[in-house]
Enzyme design. Structure first.
Site, PDB file in Angstrom:
ATOM      1  N   GLY A   1      10.194  68.996  68.153  1.00  0.00           N
ATOM      2  CA  GLY A   1       9.470  67.734  68.285  1.00  0.00           C
ATOM      3  C   GLY A   1      10.045  66.789  69.330  1.00  0.00           C
TER       4      GLY A   1
ATOM      5  N   GLU B   1      12.517  70.880  58.560  1.00  0.00           N
ATOM      6  CA  GLU B   1      11.945  69.687  57.899  1.00  0.00           C
ATOM      7  C   GLU B   1      11.975  69.852  56.380  1.00  0.00           C
ATOM      8  OE1 GLU B   1       8.340  69.740  60.159  1.00  0.00           O
ATOM      9  OE2 GLU B   1       9.513  69.252  61.943  1.00  0.00           O
TER      10      GLU B   1
ATOM     11  N   SER C   1       9.754  72.710  70.722  1.00  0.00           N
ATOM     12  CA  SER C   1       9.106  72.210  71.946  1.00  0.00           C
ATOM     13  C   SER C   1       8.634  73.334  72.881  1.00  0.00           C
ATOM     14  CB  SER C   1      10.016  71.227  72.686  1.00  0.00           C
ATOM     15  OG  SER C   1      10.258  70.100  71.865  1.00  0.00           O
TER      16      SER C   1
ATOM     17  N   GLU D   1      15.511  77.945  65.454  1.00  0.00           N
ATOM     18  CA  GLU D   1      14.901  76.653  65.744  1.00  0.00           C
ATOM     19  C   GLU D   1      15.946  75.549  65.792  1.00  0.00           C
ATOM     20  OE1 GLU D   1      10.464  76.597  65.071  1.00  0.00           O
ATOM     21  OE2 GLU D   1      11.403  75.711  63.324  1.00  0.00           O
TER      22      GLU D   1
ATOM     23  N   GLY E   1       5.099  74.071  67.177  1.00  0.00           N
ATOM     24  CA  GLY E   1       4.545  73.023  66.336  1.00  0.00           C
ATOM     25  C   GLY E   1       3.450  72.269  67.079  1.00  0.00           C
ATOM     26  N   GLY E   2       3.851  71.220  67.789  1.00  0.00           N
ATOM     27  CA  GLY E   2       2.895  70.333  68.461  1.00  0.00           C
ATOM     28  C   GLY E   2       1.880  71.064  69.330  1.00  0.00           C
TER      29      GLY E   2
ATOM     30  N   HIS F   1      12.133  75.933  56.908  1.00  0.00           N
ATOM     31  CA  HIS F   1      11.973  75.093  58.100  1.00  0.00           C
ATOM     32  C   HIS F   1      12.916  73.895  58.003  1.00  0.00           C
ATOM     33  CE1 HIS F   1      10.241  72.377  61.043  1.00  0.00           C
ATOM     34  NE2 HIS F   1       9.742  73.464  61.610  1.00  0.00           N
TER      35      HIS F   1
ATOM     36  N   ASN G   1       2.766  76.247  63.849  1.00  0.00           N
ATOM     37  CA  ASN G   1       3.150  75.577  62.606  1.00  0.00           C
ATOM     38  C   ASN G   1       2.533  74.188  62.675  1.00  0.00           C
ATOM     39  OD1 ASN G   1       4.389  74.369  60.438  1.00  0.00           O
ATOM     40  ND2 ASN G   1       6.415  74.254  61.392  1.00  0.00           N
ATOM     41  N   TRP G   2       1.462  74.016  61.914  1.00  0.00           N
ATOM     42  CA  TRP G   2       0.734  72.738  62.013  1.00  0.00           C
ATOM     43  C   TRP G   2       1.420  71.596  61.283  1.00  0.00           C
ATOM     44  CZ3 TRP G   2      -5.100  74.337  61.115  1.00  0.00           C
ATOM     45  CH2 TRP G   2      -5.586  74.935  62.288  1.00  0.00           C
ATOM     46  N   LYS G   3       2.318  71.907  60.379  1.00  0.00           N
ATOM     47  CA  LYS G   3       2.976  70.864  59.569  1.00  0.00           C
ATOM     48  C   LYS G   3       1.903  70.091  58.792  1.00  0.00           C
ATOM     49  CE  LYS G   3       6.523  71.011  63.050  1.00  0.00           C
ATOM     50  NZ  LYS G   3       7.679  70.422  63.683  1.00  0.00           N
TER      51      LYS G   3
HETATM   52  P1  PGA Z   1       7.624  71.680  67.961  1.00  0.00           P
HETATM   53  O1  PGA Z   1       7.898  72.200  66.458  1.00  0.00           O
HETATM   54  O2  PGA Z   1       7.032  72.844  68.711  1.00  0.00           O
HETATM   55  O3  PGA Z   1       6.641  70.546  67.806  1.00  0.00           O
HETATM   56  O4  PGA Z   1       8.911  71.267  68.533  1.00  0.00           O
HETATM   57  C1  PGA Z   1       8.406  73.481  66.209  1.00  0.00           C
HETATM   58  C2  PGA Z   1       8.641  73.671  64.751  1.00  0.00           C
HETATM   59  O5  PGA Z   1       8.976  72.707  64.056  1.00  0.00           O
HETATM   60  O6  PGA Z   1       8.484  74.783  64.209  1.00  0.00           O
END
Ligand code: PGA
Length: 252
Positions: free
Chosen positions: A173, A97, A213, A167, A234-235, A95, A9-11
């Site tokens: 993050g 966010e 994470s 999640e 994500g990251g 998500h 998930n690149w956001k």
């Molecule tokens: P993260 O993000 O791996 O950077 O913690 C995961 C996500 O938001 O789907």
């Protein structure tokens, strides 16, 4: 048999050029999709470039969100009908966010889940859980409620195809993943909820991912758990090398 799904998930990261470079870099480095499926959800404005660059690849190019109407006077929104026509198989829905910064309620998420199915795509439905709720012991009610509300009015035929991601927002993050046991507990709970709403058979066929994470150095422990069928990263999905490592977690 549930085929593992390693999803990124690149956001709101990268540019179109960088997205293309990523696709070029992962060509030939990812497992066959019938063994371990891989996907990257990217900003809408990169999707066509990524699809073009990935024409021969096994990676699935996914969307991060879309609107719940198919078309109309909704300035700035992304049509699920248009995503499907492009050849996008998955769209992330719900998500944390989107819930937090864009005020997406459970009702909006339910409408989006329906819109994604209506347009021939599969939602990757995210359910979150805050540290406060975990400490207060409310997590069971919270996650069960999110899954149940998101699936209101969704037929068993559609629900059988859904992907759900557990999640915990305290892990997203933060650099600190949930432990493998916590991830297993959350994924198991989601599977039980699906069994309660639909059937054991359906629940046993649905893929439940863990996200928060996830990195090359913790993915193997997470994937060893029986109810964790994949990850949403994500990251660590932004860097080609680390995404390739995640996808090939069996060799780490
Ligand atoms: P993260 O993000 O791996 O950077 O913690 C995961 C996500 O938001 O789907």
């Amino acid at each position: 048999m549930r085929i593992p799904l390693i999803a990124g998930n690149w956001k709101m990261n990268k540019s179109v050029t960088e997205a293309r470079q990523f696709i070029d870099a992962v060509q030939g480095q990812l497992p066959q999709a019938d063994v371990i499926e891989t996907a990257v959800a990217a900003p809408t404005l990169f999707l066509q470039t990524m699809l073009d660059a990935n024409a021969e690849g096994t990676l699935r190019v996914a969307a991060e969100t879309c609107y719940y109407e198919d078309e109309g006077a909704y300035t700035g929104e992304t049509s699920p009908r248009a995503l499907h026509e492009m050849g996008i198989p998955y769209t992330i829905v719900g998500h944390s966010e989107r819930r937090r910064y864009f005020n997406e309620t459970d009702d909006v998420i339910n409408r989006k889940v329906q819109a994604v199915f209506r347009n021939g795509m599969t939602p990757i439905l995210c359910c979150d859980e805050t540290m406060g709720r975990r400490t207060a012991g409310e997590k069971i009610h919270w996650v069960v409620n999110q899954v149940s509300t998101a699936l209101k009015g969704v037929s068993a035929e559609d629900a059988a195809k859904i992907v759900v991601a557990y999640e915990p927002s305290w892990a997203i993050g933060s650099g600190t993943s949930a432990s493998s046991d916590q991830a297993e507990e959350g994924c198991y709970l989601i599977r039980q909820t699906l069994a309660d709403i639909y059937s054991d058979d359906l629940a046993n066929g649905v893929r439940v991912l863990y996200g928060g994470s996830v990195k090359p150095d913790n993915i193997a422990g997470l994937m060893a758990k029986s109810n964790v069928d994949g990850v949403l990263a994500g990251g660590s999905s932004l860097d080609e090398t680390s995404f390739i490592q995640l996808a090939n977690y069996q060799n780490l």
